[in-house]
Design an enzyme around this catalytic site. Structure first.
Site, PDB file in Angstrom:
ATOM      1  N   GLU A 281      -9.730  -3.799   6.367  1.00  0.00           N
ATOM      2  CA  GLU A 281      -9.334  -2.680   7.221  1.00  0.00           C
ATOM      3  C   GLU A 281     -10.347  -2.459   8.351  1.00  0.00           C
ATOM      4  O   GLU A 281     -10.008  -1.923   9.401  1.00  0.00           O
ATOM      5  CB  GLU A 281      -9.200  -1.405   6.364  1.00  0.00           C
ATOM      6  CG  GLU A 281      -8.008  -0.558   6.742  1.00  0.00           C
ATOM      7  CD  GLU A 281      -7.754   0.606   5.788  1.00  0.00           C
ATOM      8  OE1 GLU A 281      -8.537   0.836   4.844  1.00  0.00           O
ATOM      9  OE2 GLU A 281      -6.760   1.300   6.001  1.00  0.00           O
ATOM     10  N   HIS A 302      -8.833 -22.258 -12.896  1.00  0.00           N
ATOM     11  CA  HIS A 302      -7.710 -23.029 -13.445  1.00  0.00           C
ATOM     12  C   HIS A 302      -6.399 -22.690 -12.739  1.00  0.00           C
ATOM     13  O   HIS A 302      -5.326 -23.021 -13.220  1.00  0.00           O
ATOM     14  CB  HIS A 302      -7.612 -22.795 -14.952  1.00  0.00           C
ATOM     15  CG  HIS A 302      -8.851 -23.263 -15.645  1.00  0.00           C
ATOM     16  ND1 HIS A 302      -8.970 -24.526 -16.180  1.00  0.00           N
ATOM     17  CD2 HIS A 302     -10.058 -22.660 -15.795  1.00  0.00           C
ATOM     18  CE1 HIS A 302     -10.199 -24.669 -16.673  1.00  0.00           C
ATOM     19  NE2 HIS A 302     -10.867 -23.555 -16.447  1.00  0.00           N
ATOM     20  N   LYS A 416       3.529   3.608   8.366  1.00  0.00           N
ATOM     21  CA  LYS A 416       3.762   5.010   8.002  1.00  0.00           C
ATOM     22  C   LYS A 416       4.790   5.635   8.930  1.00  0.00           C
ATOM     23  O   LYS A 416       5.694   6.347   8.485  1.00  0.00           O
ATOM     24  CB  LYS A 416       2.454   5.807   8.089  1.00  0.00           C
ATOM     25  CG  LYS A 416       1.475   5.506   6.988  1.00  0.00           C
ATOM     26  CD  LYS A 416       0.351   6.512   7.029  1.00  0.00           C
ATOM     27  CE  LYS A 416      -0.806   6.088   6.172  1.00  0.00           C
ATOM     28  NZ  LYS A 416      -2.021   6.839   6.429  1.00  0.00           N
TER      29      LYS A 416
HETATM   30  O1  PA5 Z   1     -10.013   3.793   4.764  1.00  0.00           O
HETATM   31  C1  PA5 Z   1      -9.112   4.575   4.982  1.00  0.00           C
HETATM   32  O2  PA5 Z   1      -9.258   5.548   5.754  1.00  0.00           O
HETATM   33  C2  PA5 Z   1      -7.747   4.447   4.317  1.00  0.00           C
HETATM   34  O3  PA5 Z   1      -7.643   3.303   3.566  1.00  0.00           O
HETATM   35  C3  PA5 Z   1      -7.494   5.653   3.416  1.00  0.00           C
HETATM   36  O4  PA5 Z   1      -8.491   5.725   2.449  1.00  0.00           O
HETATM   37  C4  PA5 Z   1      -6.129   5.590   2.742  1.00  0.00           C
HETATM   38  O5  PA5 Z   1      -5.122   5.352   3.665  1.00  0.00           O
HETATM   39  C5  PA5 Z   1      -5.836   6.908   2.013  1.00  0.00           C
HETATM   40  O6  PA5 Z   1      -5.859   7.972   2.918  1.00  0.00           O
HETATM   41  P1  PA5 Z   1      -5.952   9.468   2.471  1.00  0.00           P
HETATM   42  O7  PA5 Z   1      -7.239   9.663   1.747  1.00  0.00           O
HETATM   43  O8  PA5 Z   1      -5.921  10.250   3.747  1.00  0.00           O
HETATM   44  O9  PA5 Z   1      -4.772   9.759   1.591  1.00  0.00           O
END
Ligand code: PA5
Length: 427
Positions: A281, A302, A416
């Protein structure tokens, strides 16, 4: 402190080698807060900040949960779940609390599978439980729906008023749907700091409350993390975060665009999931980025071992190890030697594992896969803290070396938007 071993990668470097000057620049940018996304670097000082602020209330809440409940349901996704799960699996192992009879921690809100939800409800049975709902934004669909389910179960078992006393909300300190619900309902609240993004939040209440309930010594984790962050702030080619970031960037430029994180401890599996989110990410944007993958050895030798040894030569391998095993076991002697393995009888499994690790490393290098070693002394609170701080700092450096903002995730927002539009259209 983490040790990085580049001996297995050197043969793949060109004459100039990894660009330590660029790593130095990126390190300065990160620690001076002059880079893109610099309003999200609070994690650099997070361990000390938590010691000074929320630690006591996290510990108190964990004690209360442990007294009241046989199970804690943690509801969250992505950075709001992977860190805690990584820590609990690495340090306690998935079956630890089942064996010890301590409060068990289960995770929900990561799936919309009705089968998985029903299965978790069956596992919970009629045991006493509490809920820790975690969402920074408060508006993420999967955990929001998971929380609806968990809250309904609580209310059915304990009634509306008593249910509220069993809900702990970890969310933004001043805004968002979950923040508002928690305030209105009077849940005990913990904060995801404004300047810390989800995937960098494991050392806040996000990770620490579930970890403490699972029996992890979070004070030690935080104290070790303070020390670790201090060491990682040093501007030096001896800094392991420079070495790792510079090596992987160098290898990426030479066509190694997939990095496999490998561990030989089954309990490491979710740490690798946490790492994949952190790097995937943070770096995968603007049409560039090393693809983070993971394997669990020996099992995957394996299965995926074939691809690693013989598939497209676009892989690099980072192997995480713990110098000293927690326990050991000797290979039993067997009369008549039916399987021909008595030559190993009496030897420790740890000793056999060390030989296998060396053999795999040599084989993969000869197959064209550079090997980066990352090690900590032991699989304990200090080792966990060291690995977290090391991979976080190296991630910031590595992303800046590539010229991307490590702290945003514009790509995640796309699905989203589509999902909410389509769900609303169906109404
Ligand atoms: O690193 C990030 O910001 C994302 O991966 C969030 O952790 C994830 O989308 C969850 O978001 P939230 O804590 O707002 O529900």
């Amino acid at each position: 402190m983490v040790k990085v071993d580049l001996s297995g990668a050197k043969a793949f470097f060109d004459a100039a080698g990894p660009d330590y000057a660029a790593a130095a620049d990126a390190h300065r940018t990160l620690f001076n807060g002059t880079g893109a996304g610099n309003d999200f670097i609070g994690w650099l000082e997070l361990p000390q900040r938590i010691i000074d602020t929320e630690l006591k209330s996290i510990l108190a809440a964990a004690e209360k949960i442990k007294k009241q409940s046989e199970v804690l349901l943690v509801v969250g996704i992505g950075g709001s779940y992977l860190g805690a799960r990584a820590a609990i699996e690495l340090l306690q192992t998935p079956s630890h609390n089942r064996i010890s009879g301590e409060t068990e921690v289960y995770f929900m809100g990561t799936t919309l599978s009705p089968d998985a939800i029903n299965e978790l409800i069956a596992v919970l049975g009629d045991r006493d439980f509490s809920v820790n709902v975690i969402s920074k934004s408060g508006g993420t669909l999967e955990p929001a729906l998971g929380f609806r389910v968990a809250k309904a179960l609580l209310e059915r078992k304990y009634g509306r008023t008593a249910a509220k006393k069993r809900i702990y909300a970890t969310t933004d300190g001043s805004k968002g749907v979950l923040h508002n619900i928690a305030k209105n309902e009077g849940y005990e609240m913990f904060t995801v700091p404004d300047d810390v993004g989800g995937r960098f939040s494991v050392l806040s209440a996000v990770g620490l409350l579930p970890m403490a309930v699972a029996g992890i010594d979070i004070e030690t984790v935080l104290k070790c993390a303070v020390e670790e962050m201090r060491s990682l702030s040093l501007a030096s080619p001896e800094n392991p975060a420079w070495q790792y970031a510079a090596a992987r960037q160098h290898l990426y430029r030479k066509g190694k665009n997939i990095e496999i994180l490998a561990g030989y401890e089954p309990s490491f599996r979710f740490f690798a999931e946490w790492w994949k989110q952190l790097y995937g990410e943070s770096e995968g944007k603007n049409s560039i980025g090393i693809y983070p993958a993971s394997v669990e050895y020996n099992a995957d030798l394996h299965s995926m071992g074939q691809y690693v040894q013989d598939g497209p030569r676009t892989l690099m391998e980072t192997v995480v190890s713990f110098d000293v095993p927690r326990t050991d076991y000797k290979v039993p002697f067997e009369l008549g030697d039916p399987d021909g393995l008595n030559y190993l009888a009496g030897r420790n499994f740890s000793d056999i594992m060390a030989t296998v690790v060396a053999a795999v490393k040599a084989a993969h290098i000869s197959g064209g896969v550079p090997n980066i070693g990352v090690s900590v002394p032991s699989r304990d609170e200090a080792g966990f803290a060291a690995l977290v701080c090391f991979f976080e700092v190296a991630c910031g450096i590595s992303a800046y070396m590539m010229g991307v903002n490590p702290f945003n995730q514009p790509g995640v927002e796309e699905y989203k938007k589509n999902m909410f539009r389509m769900l609303k259209e169906q109404n």
